[in-house]
Design a protein around this motif. Structure first.
Motif: not given
Length: 717
Positions: A595-620
Motif C-alpha cells: 500500500s505504501v509503495a502504491a501511495a509512493s507512485k501516486r505521490i510522485r505523479n502528483i508532485l511531477r504534474q504540479a511541477e510541470e504546471k509550475n504549481i507552487s509548493r510550501a516549504s513545509e
C-alpha cells in the motif's frame, strides 16, 4: 507428420565454438519453421560432435495451411467505363488470379471499389526448406570463418557432406558446392565411410551410434566412467574434477576413451599450479590427486578412439608431457636468477597500453591509488596493512618479465605470487609478511568471472580493486568504453570484479570516490595529456551502475523491480545497495508495504504534474493552514516517525526503517480517500503538496518505491 533432419558435416570444429554454434543453428531452424507455419509438435533437438552439427525436428506439418486474403482494387469509377472493364480492372483481376467477372463490388467510406478474395495455397515443407535452409546455414555465427571455394562461401571449416531429410525423403538443398543426400559419415578412425540414413528421427541416432559416434550426453557419461575406471587402479586416488576441461574433451571426441599415464615424481617439486596448468591447458589432461588433494605423479588423457591396447598412445603422451615439464622446470630455475624486486625496473620496457604508458607507470599509479584506498578503509575502521599492499602493488606485474609467464601466459599473477613466496623480498622481512604480499600478488586478478572467488585477504582485495579501477578509468578517459557487445579490454568483467569484491569483503569504498581517486593517480602523468574524452565521468558512473544492477539481479537474484527501486535511491555504495535490496525484498510482499509503495507512485505523479504546471509548493506543512483532519493526522504521525526512521537509516537498519514506514499505511490511505490535494485554494494546495513532498522524502531514502510492482504479479518487464 514427417520428421525433419539436417546435418552439416565438416572438418573438425574448434571445441570452444561447438556448443554456441549448435544452439544457434537449432534456434535458426526453429524460428524458420515457426515463421513459415511449420512448427514441430515436439521440442527441436540438436546433435553435435567435432565433425558435425545436426538438428532434429519431430512431427512438422508436411505443408503450410492454405490462407485466404482479401484484396482491394481500384475504385468502380476507374475500373469500369461505359459498363466495360478498363485495363485497371483487368490488371487487378490478373493480380488476384481470377476472371474479371468474378470480381466483387464493395462499399467503403471512400466509395465503391473492386475487391477479390484470393486463396493462397500453402507450400510443402520440402519446398520451403529447400529454398530457405541454405541461407540459415550460412548465417550461423562463428568467431572466425574460413573459405575454401570462393570468398562468398564461408563456414568455420570446409563442409564435406550434407544431410537433409523429411522422413525417408531427401531434400536436395545446396550449400558450399554440395547437394544434400541421405548419407552421413562415421567416426574418422573407427568408421570413416559413408553410411546411409534410412529415415529421419530416432534412426539417425541409431545409425551414428552403430558407426561409433555418440551424442554429447553419452560422450560425457563414457568419459566419466572411463576416468573413474582408470583412476581406481591407483589405491586412494581420485581424478580432479574440472568442468571446463570436461566440456572441452567432450567437444574434442566422437567416441572417447581414457588412458592413465605417469610422470617422474621429481617434477612434483614444481608448484602444483604450474604442473596442473601444463596438463590442463596445454595437453587437456586430467590431474590425479590423493584423498587430501595432493597431486600424484599420474595423469589421465582422453582419446578419440576405442582405446590403446598396446600402450603406444600412452607412451607418446608421457613423452610430450615430460618435455613440457622440463621446459617449465628450466624456466622456473632461470627466473630465480633475477628476483622480483630487480624486475620492477624492467617493467619500463613492457607496454601496458600505448596511450597509458608502460606497466612501470601503471604500477606507480596503482600504488598511489591503493594507498588512498587503505587510508579510506582505516578511517572506517577496516583493518588493513598498507605496507603489504604497497609492496604487493610494486611487485604485482613483475612476473610479466619472467620466462615462465611468457611461456604460460595464463599463469600471470599466480607466478608472481609463487616467486614472492619463494624469494627473499627484503632483508629481515618476517615470513608472515612475505606470505601476505605473495597472497595479494597471487590473487590480484581475481575474480576473473562472477563464478570465481574474490581475493582471500583485504590486502589482496585492495590491490585487485586498485588495479582494475586504474584500467577502467584510463580507458574511459581515452574514450575506449565498451559499446554494445564489444568490450576488447574486458572492462565489464573487471568492473564486475570490483563490485563483487567490495560486496563480499564488505568494504566501505564508494564507486564515485574510487573513480575519482583513480583519475587523480593519472594527474600530471604523460597519459593525462592523451585523454580525449572530457565528459567520461557521467558515462563511467552509469557504467558502474549497470554493473551493480547486474550483481544485484543476476548474481544475488533480487527481483528486477527491487533492484530498480534500490538503485534509484543511489548506486555508489555497493554494500549499502545490497543491504537495502535485502530489506526491501523482505517486506515487499507485505500488504502494508504494498500500500505504501502504491501511495509512493501516486505521490510522485502528483508532485511531477504540479511541477510541470509550475504549481507552487510550501516549504513545509503548516497545521494552521490545513482544514482536513486526515492531513493533520498523517503529518503528526510522520513527524513522530521521522526521527526513528532517520536513526535506523543512519545505523543501516533498513528493515526496521521500512517497517516503520509501513505503519503509515492507514493514515496515508485515509488521506487519499478523504482529501483532495489539487484544490483551488492555492494556500491549502501548496500546504498539502509540502506534506506529500515530506512523505516522499522519507519513502525515497532507502528506495524509490514507485518502481515496486504492486499488482498481484510482476509484469513481463
Amino acid at each position: 507428420m514427417p520428421d525433419f533432419l539436417l546435418e552439416i558435416g565438416c572438418e573438425e570444429i574448434p571445441a570452444r565454438m561447438i556448443e554456441a554454434a549448435s544452439l544457434d543453428l537449432r534456434d535458426r531452424v526453429s524460428k524458420l519453421l515457426e515463421r513459415e507455419h511449420l512448427s514441430a509438435r515436439k521440442v527441436i533437438s540438436s546433435f553435435d560432435t567435432p565433425r558435425r552439427l545436426a538438428v532434429l525436428a519431430s512431427e512438422i506439418p508436411s505443408s503450410q495451411a492454405d490462407t485466404s486474403e482479401r484484396l482491394t482494387g481500384p475504385s468502380l469509377k476507374v475500373a469500369f467505363k461505359d459498363g466495360q472493364p478498363t485495363p485497371a480492372a483487368h490488371a487487378f483481376a490478373k493480380k488476384a488470379g481470377i476472371e474479371v467477372t468474378q470480381l466483387e463490388k464493395i462499399t467503403t467510406p471512400k466509395g465503391e471499389y473492386l475487391a477479390a478474395t484470393v486463396t493462397n495455397k500453402g507450400r510443402t515443407a520440402r519446398e520451403v526448406l529447400l529454398e530457405l535452409l541454405p541461407k540459415e546455414i550460412a548465417s550461423v555465427y562463428w568467431p572466425k570463418n574460413m573459405y575454401w571455394r570462393r570468398p562468398s562461401e564461408r563456414f568455420v571449416r570446409p563442409v564435406r557432406w550434407l544431410v537433409a531429410m523429411l522422413d525417408d525423403e531427401v531434400i536436395p538443398l545446396e550449400f558450399a558446392g554440395l547437394t544434400a543426400r541421405n548419407e552421413t559419415r562415421g567416426h574418422r578412425i573407427l568408421a570413416n565411410h559413408a553410411v546411409k540414413i534410412p529415415r529421419a528421427g530416432d534412426k539417425y541416432s541409431e545409425v551414428l551410434r552403430h558407426c561409433h559416434v555418440l551424442n554429447r550426453a553419452e560422450r560425457e557419461h563414457k568419459i566419466r566412467k572411463d576416468l573413474d575406471a582408470a583412476t581406481r587402479t591407483i589405491p586412494g586416488a581420485r581424478w580432479r574434477e574440472d568442468k571446463n576441461l570436461l566440456d572441452a574433451v567432450v567437444n574434442l571426441t566422437e567416441f572417447p576413451s581414457a588412458i592413465l599415464g605417469t610422470f617422474d615424481d621429481s617434477y612434483l617439486e614444481l608448484p602444483e599450479e604450474v604442473l596442473v596448468t601444463v596438463m590442463r591447458d596445454h595437453q587437456k589432461y586430467f590431474a590425479i590427486e590423493d584423498a587430501i588433494g595432493k597431486l600424484l605423479p599420474h595423469f589421465l588423457a582422453v582419446l578419440n578412439t576405442d582405446g590403446d591396447p598396446k600402450g603406444i598412445i600412452r607412451h607418446g603422451h608421457e613423452r610430450v608431457l615430460r618435455a613440457r615439464f622440463n621446459d617449465a622446470r628450466f624456466f622456473w630455475q632461470t627466473d630465480q636468477k633475477h628476483p622480483l624486486r630487480e624486475r620492477a625496473q624492467w617493467l619500463k620496457n613492457v607496454t601496458f597500453q600505448k596511450d597509458l604508458g608502460s606497466y612501470y607507470e601503471k604500477t606507480r599509479r596503482v600504488q598511489r591509488l591503493c594507498s588512498w584506498l587503505c587510508e579510506t578503509l582505516r578511517q572506517h575502521g577496516t583493518p588493513v596493512r598498507p605496507g603489504v599492499v604497497h609492496k604487493a602493488a610494486m611487485l604485482a606485474k613483475t612476473d610479466l618479465t619472467t620466462e615462465l609467464v611468457k611461456e604460460f601466459t595464463e599463469l600471470q599473477g599466480i607466478v608472481g605470487g609463487l616467486y614472492a613466496c619463494a624469494q627473499q623480498l627484503d632483508h629481515g622481512m618476517p615470513a608472515s609478511t612475505r606470505q601476505a604480499i605473495a597472497d595479494a600478488i597471487y590473487d590480484q586478478y581475481k575474480p576473473v568471472s562472477m563464478e570465481d572467488s574474490v581475493p582471500r585477504t583485504v590486502e589482496a582485495a585492495v590491490l585487485s580493486i586498485g588495479d582494475k579501477a586504474d584500467t577502467i578509468v584510463g580507458m574511459f578517459a581515452l574514450g575506449l568504453q565498451p559499446t554494445g557487445s564489444k568490450d576488447p579490454f574486458a572492462l565489464r568483467r573487471q568492473a564486475n570484479g570490483i563490485v563483487k569484491t567490495i560486496a563480499e569483503h564488505k568494504l566501505p569504498i564508494g564507486l564515485d570516490q574510487l573513480s575519482g581517486d583513480a583519475y587523480e593517480s593519472y594527474r600530471g602523468t604523460p597519459a593525462e595529456q592523451r585523454f580525449s574524452e572530457q565528459n567520461y565521468a557521467l558515462a563511467l558512473r552509469e557504467f558502474f551502475r549497470e554493473r551493480v544492477e547486474f550483481y544485484l539481479r543476476d548474481v544475488l537474484g533480487f527481483k528486477y523491480d527491487v533492484v530498480n527501486a534500490v538503485l534509484a535511491a543511489g548506486s555508489d555504495d555497493v554494500l549499502d545497495a545490497v543491504r537495502r535490496a535485502s530489506a526491501v525484498t523482505e517486506v515487499r510482499d507485505l500488504a502494508d508495504f504494498q500500500s505504501v509503495a502504491a501511495a509512493s507512485k501516486r505521490i510522485r505523479n502528483i508532485l511531477r504534474q504540479a511541477e510541470e504546471k509550475n504549481i507552487s509548493r510550501a516549504s513545509e506543512f503548516e497545521t494552521a493552514n490545513e482544514n482536513a483532519e486526515e492531513a493533520k493526522i498523517l503529518n503528526e504521525q510522520l513527524r513522530q516517525l521521522t526521527p526513528q526512521i532517520k536513526k535506523n537509516i543512519e545505523d543501516k537498519n533498513y528493515l526496521n526503517a521500512l517497517r516503520a514506514l509501513a505503519t503509515l499505511r492507514e493514515p496515508t490511505d485515509k488521506f487519499f480517500d478523504k482529501v483532495m490535494v489539487m484544490v483551488d485554494d492555492e494556500k491549502i494546495r501548496a500546504n498539502r503538496l509540502a506534506l506529500l513532498q515530506s512523505l516522499l522524502n522519507n519513502f525515497s531514502t532507502i528506495a524509490d518505491f514507485s518502481e515496486i510492482v504492486t499488482e498481484g504479479k510482476e509484469s513481463a518487464k
